[in-house]
Design an enzyme around this catalytic site. Structure first.
Site, mmCIF file in Angstrom:
data_model
loop_
_atom_site.group_PDB
_atom_site.id
_atom_site.type_symbol
_atom_site.label_atom_id
_atom_site.label_comp_id
_atom_site.label_asym_id
_atom_site.label_seq_id
_atom_site.Cartn_x
_atom_site.Cartn_y
_atom_site.Cartn_z
ATOM 1 C CG ASN A 141 -1.878 -1.031 1.140
ATOM 2 O OD1 ASN A 141 -2.028 -1.685 0.155
ATOM 3 N ND2 ASN A 141 -2.872 -1.057 2.108
ATOM 4 C CB VAL A 142 0.266 4.699 -0.981
ATOM 5 C CG1 VAL A 142 0.979 6.049 -1.151
ATOM 6 C CG2 VAL A 142 -0.430 4.431 -2.585
ATOM 7 C CE LYS A 143 -1.426 1.339 6.309
ATOM 8 N NZ LYS A 143 -2.034 0.231 5.540
ATOM 9 N N GLY A 144 2.687 2.220 3.186
ATOM 10 C CA GLY A 144 3.999 1.818 3.546
ATOM 11 C C GLY A 144 4.105 1.672 4.998
ATOM 12 C CB ILE A 145 6.174 -0.294 7.062
ATOM 13 C CG1 ILE A 145 6.147 -0.680 8.518
ATOM 14 C CG2 ILE A 145 7.052 -0.851 6.246
ATOM 15 C CD1 ILE A 145 6.171 -1.845 8.880
#
Ligand code: B12
Length: 264
Positions: A141-145
């Site tokens: 996902n775009v939000k990543g980590i």
């Protein structure tokens, strides 16, 4: 022990090509470790004695129960602190080291655009009954980590995230429809080795459904995988705890485009 070879203050000994370390607790090289476990017994003195006996059998001697907490009916959780005499030979440790360069998102996009001349297609899922999507979402996902964006952020990657509890036939079909260059599977639940069974089933299904050379790169990830088991599980790469999207994107570029084993 050759005291002259001890790396100052680090509890590291060097002898005959070996680099040996022992655990550190209160003082350097004292061998002190802490372990935790649950026994299926109610909490009382006998239960604490049982915890010490187990620790002794694990090679922890002397062993001290530093925490004991009842966990519902007939179970007790323990933390035991004590000394082991085991040594670790650092020169004999076997791990999978990163064997590809770590690229930034711009570099990944540039290589894919220049060399592949189309978007690189990635299909991801949690397979079997596993519903732990946080890990695969962190990668995709775009939000990543941890401040790093996921693969959806990469302009030259086309990401299809199928989510939780995807069956192997559904995954194979989606990979075919999306013309996947890589399939990314997450397995978090390891009870009864579910992650191993599911991964083997998945890799076998891809081998059966697609001829060699046409099958996508198969990647699995999750916190309890042994990264050295790729051949045994029939996958190309295993990623473990703390993986970042950048590592995965860099691996994709290496394995599919720039590496010695270029596939597309
Ligand atoms: C959140 C959570 C849940 C949520 C999941 C929500 C969701 N949408 O994901 C809910 C509440 C639904 C849940 C349910 C269950 N859970 Co749960 N859950 C957790 C918990 C607390 C955190 C997991 C997590 O999100 N980690 C954060 C992510 C970012 O880390 P990660 O998964 O390791 O991912 C990283 C790497 O491993 C790697 N990675 C992971 N996948 C992939 C894939 C690829 C391709 C790549 C490249 C990399 C990669 O990259 C990620 C980023 O660095 C853990 C305990 C823990 N502290 O870990 C238990 C845990 C995983 N759950 C557990 C259990 C038992 C269950 C249940 C069976 C409980 C029950 N009896 O109902 C159910 C099973 C549901 C199911 N059908 O799967 C156990 C598993 C034990 C085992 N040995 O298998 C754990 C370990 C808790 C425990 N100690 O008992 N759970």
């Amino acid at each position: 022990m050759d005291s002259g070879a001890v790396a100052a203050g680090k509890g590291v000994e060097a002898a005959a090509g070996k680099r040996v370390v022992r655990p550190y607790g209160d003082t350097t090289g004292d061998g002190m470790v802490q372990v935790s476990f649950t026994l299926p017994v109610s909490h009382d003195k006998r239960a604490e004695g049982a915890a010490v006996q187990l620790a002794n059998r694990m090679g922890i001697d002397p062993a001290m129960v530093v925490h004991a907490k009842p966990m519902g009916d007939g179970f007790t959780f323990f933390v035991v602190y004590g000394r082991v005499n085991h040594l670790v030979d650092l020169s004999a440790v076997q791990v999978v080291e990163r064997d590809f360069p770590l690229l930034g998102a711009k570099e990944v996009n540039a290589v894919v655009k220049r060399r592949l001349r189309r978007k690189l297609s990635v299909v991801g899922a949690c397979i079997g009954t596993d519903a732990h999507t946080v890990g695969i979402d962190a990668i995709l996902n775009v939000k990543g980590i941890a401040g790093e964006k996921g693969l959806e952020y990469y302009r030259e990657l086309k990401v299809t995230n199928l989510g939780a509890q995807v069956s192997v036939p559904e995954l194979v079909e989606a990979a075919r429809v999306e013309r996947a260059d890589a399939v990314l599977v997450s397995q978090v639940v390891t009870q009864r080795d579910a992650h191993l069974h599911n991964t083997r089933e998945m890799s076998a299904a891809f081998r059966e459904a697609m001829p060699a050379g046409r099958r996508p790169l198969l990647i699995v990830g999750g916190p309890r995988f042994d990264e050295t088991m790729t051949a045994e599980l029939g996958v190309d790469r295993i990623f473990g705890r703390g993986t970042t999207p950048g590592e995965v994107a860099s691996y994709l570029v290496h394995a599919l485009i720039t590496g010695g084993r270029a596939r597309v």
